[in-house]
Structure formats: structure tokens, C-alpha cells
Scaffold this motif. Structure first.
Motif, mmCIF file in Angstrom:
data_model
loop_
_atom_site.group_PDB
_atom_site.id
_atom_site.type_symbol
_atom_site.label_atom_id
_atom_site.label_comp_id
_atom_site.label_asym_id
_atom_site.label_seq_id
_atom_site.Cartn_x
_atom_site.Cartn_y
_atom_site.Cartn_z
ATOM 1 N N ALA A 10 0.811 -1.156 -0.069
ATOM 2 C CA ALA A 10 0.085 0.169 -0.035
ATOM 3 C C ALA A 10 0.947 1.287 -0.111
ATOM 4 N N GLU A 11 0.626 2.074 -1.107
ATOM 5 C CA GLU A 11 1.575 3.215 -1.266
ATOM 6 C C GLU A 11 0.817 4.458 -0.180
ATOM 7 N N CYS A 12 1.695 5.019 0.683
ATOM 8 C CA CYS A 12 1.166 5.994 1.659
ATOM 9 C C CYS A 12 2.027 7.288 1.609
ATOM 10 N N GLU A 13 1.181 8.219 2.435
ATOM 11 C CA GLU A 13 1.862 9.604 2.261
ATOM 12 C C GLU A 13 1.657 9.780 4.018
ATOM 13 N N VAL A 14 2.576 10.156 4.660
ATOM 14 C CA VAL A 14 2.409 10.502 6.129
ATOM 15 C C VAL A 14 1.707 12.047 6.351
ATOM 16 N N VAL A 15 0.653 11.934 7.109
ATOM 17 C CA VAL A 15 -0.339 13.101 7.339
ATOM 18 C C VAL A 15 0.335 13.735 8.638
ATOM 19 N N VAL A 16 0.497 12.835 9.566
ATOM 20 C CA VAL A 16 0.773 13.069 11.015
ATOM 21 C C VAL A 16 2.188 12.512 11.370
ATOM 22 N N GLY A 17 3.303 13.071 11.392
ATOM 23 C CA GLY A 17 4.437 12.275 11.542
ATOM 24 C C GLY A 17 4.620 11.864 13.001
ATOM 25 N N GLY A 18 5.940 11.164 13.131
ATOM 26 C CA GLY A 18 6.457 10.679 14.636
ATOM 27 C C GLY A 18 7.478 9.778 14.670
ATOM 28 N N LEU A 19 7.741 9.358 15.825
ATOM 29 C CA LEU A 19 8.635 8.160 15.918
ATOM 30 C C LEU A 19 8.003 6.697 15.875
ATOM 31 N N LEU A 20 8.299 6.171 15.170
ATOM 32 C CA LEU A 20 7.652 4.771 14.928
ATOM 33 C C LEU A 20 8.706 3.476 15.258
ATOM 34 N N SER A 21 8.318 2.591 16.409
ATOM 35 C CA SER A 21 9.064 1.373 16.497
ATOM 36 C C SER A 21 8.583 0.271 16.118
ATOM 37 N N SER A 22 9.394 -0.620 16.184
ATOM 38 C CA SER A 22 8.767 -2.214 15.549
ATOM 39 C C SER A 22 7.598 -2.492 16.869
ATOM 40 N N HIS A 23 6.703 -3.335 15.991
ATOM 41 C CA HIS A 23 5.519 -3.861 16.870
ATOM 42 C C HIS A 23 4.696 -2.898 17.388
ATOM 43 N N LYS A 24 4.749 -1.910 16.887
ATOM 44 C CA LYS A 24 3.425 -0.744 17.582
ATOM 45 C C LYS A 24 2.165 -1.095 16.720
ATOM 46 N N GLY A 25 1.000 -0.866 17.297
ATOM 47 C CA GLY A 25 0.015 -1.245 16.782
ATOM 48 C C GLY A 25 -0.535 -0.444 15.631
ATOM 49 N N VAL A 26 -1.289 -1.154 14.554
ATOM 50 C CA VAL A 26 -1.948 -0.467 13.656
ATOM 51 C C VAL A 26 -3.264 -0.384 13.499
ATOM 52 N N ASN A 27 -4.072 0.807 13.426
ATOM 53 C CA ASN A 27 -5.567 0.709 12.982
ATOM 54 C C ASN A 27 -5.836 1.169 11.768
ATOM 55 N N LEU A 28 -6.941 0.453 11.472
ATOM 56 C CA LEU A 28 -7.588 0.941 10.118
ATOM 57 C C LEU A 28 -9.159 1.134 10.389
ATOM 58 N N PRO A 29 -9.509 2.573 10.877
ATOM 59 C CA PRO A 29 -10.705 2.537 11.468
ATOM 60 C C PRO A 29 -11.805 2.214 10.212
ATOM 61 N N GLY A 30 -13.144 1.760 10.789
ATOM 62 C CA GLY A 30 -14.031 1.611 9.976
ATOM 63 C C GLY A 30 -14.086 0.563 9.107
ATOM 64 N N THR A 31 -13.162 -0.184 8.951
ATOM 65 C CA THR A 31 -12.683 -1.208 7.927
ATOM 66 C C THR A 31 -13.145 -2.520 8.346
ATOM 67 N N ASP A 32 -13.621 -3.461 7.752
ATOM 68 C CA ASP A 32 -13.808 -4.698 8.032
ATOM 69 C C ASP A 32 -12.403 -5.579 7.817
ATOM 70 N N LEU A 33 -12.108 -5.939 8.753
ATOM 71 C CA LEU A 33 -10.584 -6.987 9.024
ATOM 72 C C LEU A 33 -10.648 -8.232 8.299
ATOM 73 N N LEU A 34 -11.885 -8.478 7.953
ATOM 74 C CA LEU A 34 -11.951 -9.983 7.721
ATOM 75 C C LEU A 34 -11.266 -10.907 8.405
ATOM 76 N N LEU A 35 -11.427 -10.684 9.803
ATOM 77 C CA LEU A 35 -10.508 -11.567 10.869
ATOM 78 C C LEU A 35 -11.797 -12.005 11.841
ATOM 79 N N ASP A 36 -11.606 -13.017 12.442
ATOM 80 C CA ASP A 36 -12.120 -13.602 13.497
ATOM 81 C C ASP A 36 -11.531 -12.920 14.892
ATOM 82 N N PRO A 37 -12.548 -12.299 15.686
ATOM 83 C CA PRO A 37 -11.875 -11.598 16.810
ATOM 84 C C PRO A 37 -11.214 -12.294 17.733
ATOM 85 N N VAL A 38 -11.808 -13.814 17.781
ATOM 86 C CA VAL A 38 -11.182 -14.537 18.767
ATOM 87 C C VAL A 38 -10.315 -15.573 17.984
ATOM 88 N N THR A 39 -8.996 -15.497 18.232
ATOM 89 C CA THR A 39 -8.030 -16.610 17.223
ATOM 90 C C THR A 39 -7.834 -17.890 17.814
#
Length: 476
Positions: free
Chosen positions: A147-176
Motif C-alpha cells: 500500500a502506497e501511503c503519505e504521512v499526514v501526521v509524523g512521529g517516531l515509529l518503533s517495531s511492533h507498534k499497533g496499526v488501526n484501520l478505522p471503519g474497515t472490515d478486517l476479515l478476521l475472527d476476533p477470537v483467534t
């Protein structure tokens, strides 16, 4: 007779256990200073390390003769950044970045995300958030597994930080499947309480309950409310859950941040009316991760959650990795104490709870709980004493946020642990016997050093079909 030193606050304190708090010495101090629930975050750590913490807490509870519930937090399908080579990565507004599902070590403008379905879920012009929403990118297009993206709000990003896709159907079972493996491990360790992440509907909670039932176990489940879709199904979820957590970190990314305070109040009120405990979580005293004192805004946030009617307030990184875990708990306790005193003197918010309960369809148990509340207001009652099997009666009375302690006596460890989440309920483990309810109350309180002869107490008890007994007696 000497009194057992009951806590001087009634709001329950949930502490996340991590490297800063997993030693026996620190766990002991957390318990002595107010921790009611120990949250074990299974997003991090090994079964071996978590098992050691669980056994240490159980040992300390027995030694100190207290009830502390252990809540295993199931991670669910949390999307995270993969491994970065040079971290933290400093992202600037306007930077062009590619998100990839390839299992690579990220560097520069190529960031791995451990979510194979990313290309199917992300759309052009949709936003992606990192690290609880502090970093924002906008997708400009999708090609193959990138996915090609452009940074809107920057900052310091480290490994294993959480990712959110608001309002998106993630096609995942919440209980894994991993969640169910954790359930099996935790049940084998003698723990029955779980918080369930990223649920969308009541069937997600039921999946965990059914899995435990196949092993012959009953469980206490806390639904974490952290997705926008979840709010549409909240009544369905509350029909099947045992408790609620307002998980404001992810929720504050999934919905507009200005809506979070109102949603918090609405969820707490709904839980109060139903008589199920509710936990307010995330960033409550965040600055105390590094500092010995919180900000004024944080102290106000904790107080406002209590005035909203929350049963419990939760600490995350503050106790898991912070420099001052014990001091943070002491601070939380002090805020709770002052806030509760003010609410008692002013009645702030309590009429709203009472009005809401009055407007619901009441059963016998609800009517008796209202009468207990009336007795407390009009008589010099010292304690409400409740022999209980399921914990339902103490929870119904807890809704009114009484100034008097609710002493809940049960011979079941699980019931005592569940009641560690409910405001103003002090669970006491007793032996199962055939004595009368008055004898049980007198003997149990005497053995704990609670109360003096002549103290007036309200005695109420639930039977099959609900709460249908209320007595006012004097201790002997």
C-alpha cells in the motif's frame, strides 16, 4: 473487637503486570497499596513468565488473606508493525512510505505490517493509524502486497507498534486460535477471568465461553470495547458478557476522538443499569510511566471516570513498564478516595443511576436492591452483608455506589475473584456450612475482625430465582 482495616476507597484498581511489576516484592506492594485485579497482557511475554506471575500472585493472596483477581487479556487479531532495522523510524509529514505484507526487516520508506489481508482491507484515500493514533498516513493506492501511503501526521515509529484501520472490515475472527490456546493455558493455571479484545458482536464472547465449557469450566468474561462496529452491537454484547472495558486507546482511533468522552459515559451508564462491572482503561496516568506525579488533566480524567460511575480504573504501561508502579497505584487510590468522598457529600450523579434503574423493568432482585439502598440512606447501617453464590446480589447493590462496604461472603473462589471488579464490594472467602444466615454473617465478620457487637447491618441473600430476602440486624 479490632476492625479489619478495610480500604479507604471503593473504586477497584486494575494493574497491568509487566517487567516493572512482576517480581514478588513489587507484586506484594501493589496488593498492599490497592491492586484488586492483576491484568496479564498476553500480547507480550511467554507462557513460562506469565505462569510464574500467576503463581506468585496466588501465593501472595493466600499469605496476605486477600482476594486479587487475575485477568488474562486475550490479544485478539491485533495488527502490528513488523521488525524495523533502525528504530525508532522518524516519519515526517509528506514522506512517501510503502506498507508491505512481506516478512522483511523494514527500513527507510518500506514498513512491514503483519497482516496478510492488508491489500484487501485498505482502500485508496483511507487512513491508517499507528501507535494509538499518534501517527497517521493516507493510502494513495494499492499494488499487489503493498500500500502506497503519505504521512499526514509524523512521529517516531518503533517495531511492533499497533496499526488501526478505522471503519474497515478486517476479515478476521476476533477470537483467534492463539487466544484459545491462551485460554487453555490460563485455565490450567487456575485462572477463570479473561478480557476479550476486538470483539464485534456477542457471539465473539460466546465463543470463549463455549470453549471453556468444553473443558468443564465456567469463566468470567470482560468485553473490551475498542472498535467502532462494536458500538452498533453493544446491547447484544451486554446480553452475554460478565463485564465491560472501555478501552479508550484503540477506541479513540476507531471513532472521532471528540466522541470518546460521551461514549465512555454512555457505556458506563449502560453497565451500571445492568449491574455488570465496568473498567475504564488506557492513558489514565500515562505520564507516571516516567514521572513521579501525574498531570492535572490525568488526575481529573480518573476522577471523572469515577463520577461517571465506573467500577474500576485501569493502569497499563504505568505499572507494566513504568518507573513508579507502586507510587502510581497510591496516586490512583488517593484520587479515588477524594472523589468518592465528594460524591458522597454531594450525591453527584447518583440520582441519574437511581432514575435509570427505576425506569427499567424490575424483577424481585432489583426491588430488594432498591430497598437495601433505601435502608442505607435512612438508618445508621455500618455494612451490607451478603452470603452469595453467583455474586449477582452484591453487584445489583453496588450499582447505587453506596458509602457503606458491601461484604460479600462466598465459599467459591471464582465468585470472590469476580467480585474484585465491582465497586464497593469486599469479597470474603468462607466455608460452606449449614448455619443460618445470621450465624454465617456474625461468625464470618467476627473471624475477620469486621464490626463490633451492636453494629447495625443490612443482611440480604439471593436464592434460586433471585434476591428475595432482606433483614436488618445487630451484630452479636
Amino acid at each position: 473487637m479490632s476492625f479489619l482495616k478495610l480500604p479507604d476507597h471503593k473504586t477497584k484498581i486494575v494493574c497491568t503486570i509487566g517487567p516493572a511489576s512482576s517480581s514478588e516484592e513489587v507484586l506484594r506492594e501493589l496488593i498492599l497499596n490497592g491492586m484488586n485485579v492483576a491484568r496479564i497482557n498476553f500480547s507480550h511475554g511467554s507462557f513460562e513468565s506469565h505462569g510464574k506471575v500467576i503463581r506468585t500472585i496466588k501465593k501472595l493472596c493466600k499469605e496476605l488473606d486477600v482476594v486479587v483477581s487475575i485477568m488474562a487479556d486475550l490479544p485478539g487479531p491485533k495488527i502490528r508493525v513488523g521488525q524495523l532495522q533502525d528504530e525508532p523510524l522518524n516519519l515526517q509529514k509528506g514522506d512517501k512510505v510503502k506498507l508491505t505484507t512481506d516478512k522483511i526487516v523494514g527500513s527507510g520508506d518500506l514498513i512491514p505490517v503483519d497482516f496478510d489481508k492488508l491489500p484487501y482491507c485498505i482502500a485508496k484515500t483511507s487512513d491508517v493509524y499507528f501507535n494509538d493514533g499518534f501517527i497517521q498516513m493516507r493510502c494513495n493506492g494499492v499494488c499487489s502486497n503493498e500500500a502506497e501511503c503519505e504521512v499526514v501526521v509524523g512521529g517516531l515509529l518503533s517495531s511492533h507498534k499497533g496499526v488501526n484501520l478505522p471503519g474497515t472490515d478486517l476479515l478476521l475472527d476476533p477470537v483467534t486460535e492463539r487466544d484459545l490456546e491462551i485460554v487453555d493455558f490460563v485455565l490450567d493455571e487456575g485462572v477463570n477471568c479473561f478480557s476479550v479484545s476486538f470483539i464485534v458482536r456477542g457471539t465473539d464472547i460466546q465463543k470463549v465461553r463455549d470453549h471453556a465449557a468444553k473443558k468443564g469450566r465456567s469463566v468470567f468474561l470482560v468485553a473490551k470495547i475498542e472498535r467502532s462496529q462494536t458500538l452498533n452491537n453493544i446491547d447484544d454484547i451486554m446480553d452475554v458478557t460478565d463485564g465491560l472495558m472501555v478501552a479508550r486507546g484503540d477506541l479513540g482511533v476507531e471513532i472521532p476522538i471528540e466522541e470518546v468522552p460521551i461514549v465512555q459515559k454512555e457505556l458506563i451508564h449502560k453497565a451500571n443499569l445492568r449491574g455488570i462491572p465496568v473498567i475504564t482503561a488506557t492513558h489514565m496516568l500515562e505520564s507516571m510511566t516516567e514521572n513521579i506525579r501525574p498531570t492535572r488533566a490525568e488526575a481529573t480524567d480518573v476522577a471523572n471516570a469515577i463520577l461517571d460511575g465506573t467500577d474500576a480504573v485501569m493502569l497499563s504501561g504505568e505499572t507494566a513498564v513504568g518507573k513508579y508502579p507502586v507510587e502510581t497505584v497510591k496516586t490512583m487510590v488517593n484520587i479515588a478516595k477524594k472523589t468518592e468522598m465528594w460524591r458522597t457529600s454531594t450525591g453527584f450523579g447518583l440520582d441519574l443511576i437511581r432514575k435509570g434503574i427505576d425506569e427499567t423493568t424490575m424483577n424481585i432482585s432489583d426491588v430488594v436492591s432498591v430497598q437495601v439502598h433505601e435502608a442505607i440512606k435512612r438508618l445508621p447501617i455500618k455494612y451490607v452483608v451478603i452470603p452469595t453464590y453467583s455474586g449477582g446480589t452484591p453487584r445489583r447493590i453496588s450499582r447505587f455506589k453506596p458509602d457503606e462496604w458491601i461484604i460479600a461472603m462466598s465459599h467459591l473462589d471464582m465468585t470472590c475473584e469476580q467480585l474484585a471488579y465491582s465497586y464497593g464490594v469486599y469479597p470474603v472467602k468462607v466455608t460452606d456450612g449449614s448455619e443460618s444466615i445470621e450465624q454465617k454473617a456474625n461468625e464470618s465478620l467476627r473471624s475477620k475482625g469486621i464490626g463490633d457487637p451492636g453494629d447495625m447491618i443490612v443482611l440480604t441473600q439471593g436464592h434460586t430465582g433471585g434476591t428475595n430476602l432482606l433483614k436488618i440486624i445487630e451484630l452479636t
